[in-house]
Design a protein around this motif. Structure first.
Motif: not given
Length: 394
Positions: A320-327, A349-357
């Motif tokens: 839930r928190e990760i999706h809120l960050y993406y929002n 923590a979602a920044i990790i996926n953005i960095w990877k992308t």
């Protein structure tokens, strides 16, 4: 004279902010001019136009057999299996108005558009959920059919499961070839729209003076733009940099899908600039979200908590928190505040996926890398589809 419903009042501060200070400002800079809002009034009749061809199938067949029975007959017809003469006549008439292989169709472009959609893998699904779907709740009228069909009561997990099923199936390789699953899925979705519209108009107190006809051509165009232009914007925000060929393929893909869904072909954008202009006209003629749409946004926000996956409650809270960050990252603070979405610290923590992308995108022109990403991305998306089907269909 066509009635002007309450939504065409040009005073939506949320979408006005998007075009003046949000991501939309970059789109207008790319377009090179600000569209004349007065021109939007020519689209008002689209609020009272709808897929009469699809509705006729509902009246002639689905109201007698129920949706499941009618849908099974549709699939049998596509598979060229024997049907009762009356049922065959219904679909013969439908396909007189729907050419599965129109002369303008370029199947190579369909392939390229679908490959662009698959290669970001999980990132594509994040954009769809946390940008396209959540952002759509900023408008009140387009979401009213969801309320009237009980989508809120059924829960966000069900709608997400259906959306993921639809999107992943139509993006698979050769999915839109007849009689493959993707082609069937698009036409089944068209029947869902017509079935919903017929039932809303026939069994509820729907106010067409306020909202137009349910699932009208104007709002169907907006949905198409959500899957094409808004999706493209979201991919770029996440670090994906599509080539011109990929962008062209994406819009051609959604032109074909939109056509199969019953959207008038003349209003579907051919390219990004046409899509920007269309999105401007649609958004700037919408009223802000109301209590119903805020409830839908809240349900989507809390969907991970009430889902059956992951099994650990702590992990669901983390999701839930990760999706809120993406929002926040994709929609911006203003829109999230309008939707009542809280900010988050843990979700960073979602920044990790953005960095990877972004890191992967730098390698996209290496020999074989793009092709590998398309395969791996498609596999990743299929795994998510299977998870939703297993855990959220309970």
């Amino acid at each position: 004279m066509t009635h002007i419903p309450y939504l065409f009042k040009y005073n939506n501060t949320s979408f006005a902010h998007y075009w003046s200070k949000g991501v939309g400002k970059e789109l207008l800079d790319q377009l090179g001019y600000v569209p004349n809002l007065a021109i939007a009034e020519k689209f008002i009749p689209l609020l009272y136009q709808w897929d009469r061809v699809g509705d006729q199938v509902i009246h002639d067949l689905f109201t007698k057999t129920g949706f499941s029975g009618g849908n099974a007959s549709l699939f049998d017809y596509i598979d060229q299996k024997p049907l009762a003469e009356a049922q065959k006549d219904v679909f013969d008439n439908f396909f007189r108005h729907v050419d599965p292989d129109p002369e303008w169709l370029d199947r190579r472009k369909l392939q390229i558009g679908a490959e662009l959609s698959r290669r970001p893998g999980l990132t594509s699904l994040i954009v769809l959920r946390d940008y396209c779907l959540m952002g759509g709740y900023e408008s009140a009228a387009i979401n009213k059919p969801l309320i009237y069909t009980g989508a809120l009561k059924k829960g966000a997990a069900k709608r997400l499961t259906e959306t993921v099923e639809f999107w992943v199936q139509i993006m698979k390789e050769d999915a839109l070839e007849i009689p493959n699953t993707g082609f069937k899925s698009v036409l089944s979705t068209r029947m869902i729209h017509s079935f919903s519209r017929v039932n809303i108009l026939g069994k509820t107190d729907w106010d067409s003076n306020k909202w137009g006809i349910p699932l009208n051509s104007w709002d169907m165009l907006a949905t198409n733009l959500g899957f094409s232009l808004v999706f493209l914007v979201g991919l770029r925000r996440m670090g994906i940099q599509p080539s011109e060929e990929e962008v062209d393929g994406l819009f051609h893909l959604w032109k074909y899908i939109g056509y199969l869904l019953g959207i008038p072909i003349q209003i579907i954008p051919e390219n990004e600039n046409e899509a920007i202009e269309a999105l401007f006209y649609w958004t700037m003629t919408q009223r802000e979200g109301d209590g119903d749409t805020l409830a839908l946004a809240t349900a989507l926000k809390d969907e991970p908590i009430h889902a059956y996956y992951p099994k650990q409650a702590l992990m669901r809270q983390m999701m839930r928190e990760i999706h809120l960050y993406y929002n926040r990252y994709l929609l911006g603070d203003y829109s999230c505040n309008q939707l009542g979405l809280p900010s988050t610290t843990i979700g960073r923590a979602a920044i990790i996926n953005i960095w990877k992308t972004k890191k992967q995108e730098k390698r996209i022109n290496e020999i074989g890398f793009r092709e590998n990403m398309i395969v791996e991305g498609g596999r990743e998306q299929e795994n998510v589809r299977l998870i939703y089907q297993k855990f959220n269909s309970q």
